[in-house]
Enzyme design. Sequence first.
Site, PDB file in Angstrom:
ATOM      1  N   LYS A  89      18.851   1.652   2.830  1.00 32.75           N
ATOM      2  CA  LYS A  89      18.017   1.505   4.033  1.00 32.75           C
ATOM      3  C   LYS A  89      18.842   0.959   5.193  1.00 32.75           C
ATOM      4  CE  LYS A  89      13.810   1.099   1.338  1.00 32.75           C
ATOM      5  NZ  LYS A  89      12.963   0.238   0.522  1.00 32.75           N
ATOM      6  N   GLN A 130      11.023  -5.695   0.016  1.00 30.60           N
ATOM      7  CA  GLN A 130      11.373  -4.810  -1.103  1.00 30.60           C
ATOM      8  C   GLN A 130      10.628  -5.240  -2.372  1.00 30.60           C
ATOM      9  OE1 GLN A 130      13.486  -2.001  -0.888  1.00 30.60           O
ATOM     10  NE2 GLN A 130      12.628  -1.631  -2.906  1.00 30.60           N
ATOM     11  N   ASP A 174       5.943  -0.170   6.167  1.00 34.47           N
ATOM     12  CA  ASP A 174       5.783   0.384   4.815  1.00 34.47           C
ATOM     13  C   ASP A 174       4.371   0.938   4.619  1.00 34.47           C
ATOM     14  OD1 ASP A 174       7.563   0.858   2.816  1.00 34.47           O
ATOM     15  OD2 ASP A 174       7.560  -1.161   1.994  1.00 34.47           O
TER      16      ASP A 174
END
Length: 280
Positions: A53, A97, A120
């Site tokens: 990422k 994460q 997200d």
Amino acid sequence: MPAQILDGKKIAAEVRAEVKEEVSRLKAEGINPGLAVVLVGEDPASQVYVRNKHRACEEVGIYSEVHRLPAATSQAELLKLIDQLNKDPKIHGILVQLPLPDHIDEKKVIDAIALEKDVDGFSPANVGNLVIGDKCFYPCTPHGCMVLLEKAGIDPKGKKAVVVGRSNIVGKPVAMMLLARHATVTICHSRTRDLAAECRQADILIAAVGKPELITGDMIKEGAVVIDVGINRVGEKKLVGDVHFESAAQKAGWITPVPGGVGPMTIAMLLKNTVEAARR
């Protein structure tokens, strides 16, 4: 005739090129898109994802910072960091994460991310907006699936879509997105009585259940579009999807490979959402 390949690497590269242009336009207006990624603990797979990422952000010109916290970090410490990032004007997107260590309440942490920075797309408010069809950030993997369909010129309207898997991360949101595009949607799961019969009805089949090669060619309708979200490690080195690729490719019209299908799209959609957050 063997299926055409839905090449996620190629399509993700096209999306990243579009994002790079948009970043340049925003910078010309004095806006520098920024993403903060938070990693708690030493999970090897998570470390790889976070590295990828960060690298992807650098490639398209998005400012990116990674906060690596030890596994023993308390929930209060993590929430304090998220609060700081919520208030930081140079950060437009925040990604925590997953998975988090067992002592941390995942739901509380995701709830703490400001809605306008939830790139997200996992917060309850964002999911609610997705369900009712309001403006929201689309969760990255489901959004990647939809863009794969779009780039291949496949319109879900009027088609029968079967989603295998009901997770909050992929199964449920991708079903909602297909519904919004006027598909007739069936969601299958571990309690579905006759999975093969359901799958054979599908014009569009999305497998997101985390079981290696669960779906075989005899479960697929001739000419169907098959999107395989699964990524399962078998033995030391082999990665396989939730679909048995060789047999499925003999029946499907289109199919995604694993790796190189949905995976690259997920990061491309994260970049897209971060730019969208900066533009807002």
